[in-house]
Design a protein around this motif. Sequence first.
Motif, short mmCIF file in Angstrom:
data_model
loop_
_atom_site.label_atom_id
_atom_site.label_comp_id
_atom_site.label_asym_id
_atom_site.label_seq_id
_atom_site.Cartn_x
_atom_site.Cartn_y
_atom_site.Cartn_z
N ARG A 1 -1.63 2.88 -11.10
CA ARG A 1 -0.85 2.90 -9.85
C ARG A 1 0.51 3.57 -10.04
O ARG A 1 1.01 4.23 -9.13
CB ARG A 1 -0.63 1.47 -9.33
CG ARG A 1 -1.90 0.72 -9.03
CD ARG A 1 -1.60 -0.61 -8.34
NE ARG A 1 -0.79 -1.49 -9.17
CZ ARG A 1 0.39 -1.99 -8.80
NH1 ARG A 1 0.91 -1.69 -7.61
NH2 ARG A 1 1.06 -2.81 -9.61
N GLY B 1 0.79 -1.22 0.00
CA GLY B 1 0.00 0.00 0.00
C GLY B 1 0.83 1.27 0.00
O GLY B 1 0.28 2.36 -0.18
N SER C 1 0.37 2.49 -4.24
CA SER C 1 -0.42 1.29 -3.97
C SER C 1 0.38 0.02 -4.27
O SER C 1 -0.10 -0.90 -4.93
CB SER C 1 -1.71 1.30 -4.80
OG SER C 1 -2.48 2.45 -4.51
#
Length: 122
Positions: free
Chosen positions: A66, A15, A84
């Motif tokens: 991302r 994350g 992410s």
Amino acid sequence: QVQLVESGGGLVQPGGSLRLSCAASGSIFSIYTMGWYRQAPGKQRELVATITSSGSTNYADSVKGRFTISRDNAKNTVYLQMNSLTPEDTAVYYCNADVVQQILSTITNNYWGQGTQVTVSS
């Protein structure tokens, strides 16, 4: 000769985010496409993202949305903003560049950086 030096790799939790940089130096007139590739243990090297000198970009499906690739032509530097992150992004990330080394030439030479390790783990 041309040298590509990557930086910005490291250990990050799932994350999280990292920003890779790759600076090209040496005998450079101009640089066409610059890109990032990665190689995970036991796997082949794969494309992550590329960017042309005019700013057109291309991404692997696995990183779309991302990761963001960008470049500073004045500094001969390419960046990869990675958000992410997941454990599947763990790999050695390599910078690549198609370099024109002679004035008014269209012939390019392809160069690779030495790689920077990105590890995504809790």
